[in-house]
Design an enzyme around this catalytic site. Sequence first.
Site, PDB file in Angstrom:
ATOM      1  CD  GLU A  33      -3.034  -6.132   3.974  1.00 18.81           C
ATOM      2  OE1 GLU A  33      -3.720  -5.323   4.602  1.00 18.81           O
ATOM      3  OE2 GLU A  33      -1.914  -5.928   4.116  1.00 18.81           O
ATOM      4  CD  GLU A  54      -3.093  -0.983   2.203  1.00 15.34           C
ATOM      5  OE1 GLU A  54      -3.151  -0.278   3.180  1.00 15.34           O
ATOM      6  OE2 GLU A  54      -4.043  -1.997   2.194  1.00 15.34           O
TER       7      GLU A  54
END
Length: 454
Positions: A359, A163
């Site tokens: 995720e 991220e």
Amino acid sequence: MSFRKDFVWGAATASYQVEGAAYEDGKGLNIWDVFCKEDGHVYEHHTGDVACDQYHRYKEDVAIMKELGLKAYRFSVNWARILPEGIGKVNEKGLAYYDNLVNCLIENGIEPYMTLYHWDLPYALHQKGGWLNPQSPEWFYEYAKLMAAHFSDRVSHFFTFNEPQCTVGLGYVTGEHAPGLKVGPYDYFSIWHNVLKAHGRGVQAIREAAVRPVEIGMAPCGALYYPATDSKEDIEAARKANFSLPEADIRAASWDVAFCADPVFLGQYPEDIMKSFGQYFPKNAEKDLELISQPLDFYGQNIYNAVPVRADENGNPVRVDRYPGFPKTAIQWPVTPEVLYWAPKFLYERYQKPFYVTENGMSSHDWVSLDGKVHDASRVDFMHRYLREFKKAAADGVDLRGYFAWSLMDNFEWAYGYSERFGMVYVDYQTQKRTVKDSGLFYKNVIASNGEIL
Ligand code: GBH
């Protein structure tokens, strides 16, 4: 069609969130070590000093993974454990920890998926300007090269960044994450560009140093959208929304999926970004796009929820309000299972790479019941609903390779400290006792049946 026979059922964590041992065995400080000690950043002054103590308890944790039948464990490396100053002198004890972890995983038939950067920048590098320093891609190159040279005999899947959106958007814009800065647009676009260059240099480093063929990718996040109805128009509007800027604001830019994935996979910054913000980019940024778009082996995406949209009369996406009482998790995120069908589909269409959900999961305020078990019924239902949608994407021909639940275990949830629990394994932070939750047992059955029970 269902999941491939070799589908990778895994779970994920990140170094700062689980390891602890913040001051042991020669580890250097990182920006989270420092950020947590400053007032006002983290819920009730919690820190990752001890976290889940995985540094000392990895054997127990790997035994739990084996019990659940996990095929893979996605973990991240604490850069300052390896290179206490970020560059230069290597800390052998840091390498030894990850050697032990990796070897233990392999002995138990669990594949290590290694993330190089999940937000814990060495503090020494932050003091040199961190990701704003034009040298930062070279720092990352050095670190990535060392890691690949040392681990590629046993690790065959690497992620450069987790991220990057949060690194930049939360670390340097809202200041909610370390290093807690609020920079202006010139710095913002330099930082973004440096992080993407670092990704490119990281990929080069891994390919140069790897002693065997390895697979390399990234694990970005971003704002995702799904069609409010199955009409052609709404589907088209949702497709558009996923890859365009909703408004010319740098906060919105941080979550624009295309802002990260287009340069990385297609070798270009999106037109709408350049139109709104081109003047703030470093000079000749386009010259770096070849570096930034080093070929990758798969597309990974962290996926939690999405926004429903419909088409207006011009075919443009409009957000649709959720009905009152719409389901949400403890951290207030909406429950939108359809994102696990639509996001893989749209992302696969655009970027054409084997796809992993790197995720997915939810927080709930679990506790140990009188019977000694943890009955996280909402998480069981969440996983069931999301994975059913994911299975539909497989049936639709999306090349799905793996799924990583976030998280293996409850852990340090950044600015929320330990107040949010995302794990399939409950952690009692007073005793470090682990208890597999009902969701862990559910996931075990999903894995054992390769998704047939869904
Ligand atoms: C992940 O972050 C992290 O990788 C992990 O470390 C963390 O523990 C886990 O999730 C749970 O939080 O809807 O446009 O406003 C996910 C962070 C937060 C990223 C919300 C996207 C808002 C996008 N996400 N965020 S938008």
